[in-house]
Design a protein around this motif. Structure first.
Motif, PDB file in Angstrom:
ATOM      1  N   VAL A 118      -8.234   3.171  -3.035  1.00 12.92           N
ATOM      2  CA  VAL A 118      -6.819   3.187  -3.420  1.00 12.92           C
ATOM      3  C   VAL A 118      -6.181   4.556  -3.219  1.00 12.92           C
ATOM      4  O   VAL A 118      -5.099   4.659  -2.639  1.00 12.92           O
ATOM      5  N   CYS A 156      -2.099   0.466  -9.743  1.00 13.31           N
ATOM      6  CA  CYS A 156      -3.422   0.078  -9.229  1.00 13.31           C
ATOM      7  C   CYS A 156      -4.499   0.261 -10.288  1.00 13.31           C
ATOM      8  O   CYS A 156      -5.419  -0.554 -10.387  1.00 13.31           O
ATOM      9  N   THR A 186      -6.686  -2.920 -11.515  1.00 14.54           N
ATOM     10  CA  THR A 186      -8.143  -2.955 -11.388  1.00 14.54           C
ATOM     11  C   THR A 186      -8.811  -3.031 -12.749  1.00 14.54           C
ATOM     12  O   THR A 186      -9.831  -3.702 -12.899  1.00 14.54           O
TER      13      THR A 186
END
Length: 69
Positions: free
Chosen positions: A10, A50, A54
């Motif tokens: 990422v 992100c 996650t």
């Protein structure tokens, strides 16, 4: 595991996207300092989103083990 995913996938993708965004904005005539600040803000927002996604995904599959805690 989450930190490994964030560090290896990422973060490099987001930093390259931020650099591309800043270059595009500068090509469109935006001041370099303003383009840099805007790209950094967008990058920070993307990384936080992100991280949250996650974390939620790993919690759903039961793989959310705290690293170093």
């Amino acid at each position: 595991m989450k930190n490994v995913l964030l560090r290896t996938i990422v973060v490099p993708l987001a930093t390259r996207a931020g650099t591309a965004l800043a270059a595009y904005l500068m090509a469109q005539g935006l001041d370099g300092t303003l383009a840099d600040q805007f790209a950094n803000a967008v990058l920070a927002i993307v990384l936080v989103v992100c991280d949250v996604i996650t974390g939620k995904a790993l919690a759903l599959v039961g793989a959310d083990h705290r690293e170093g805690a």
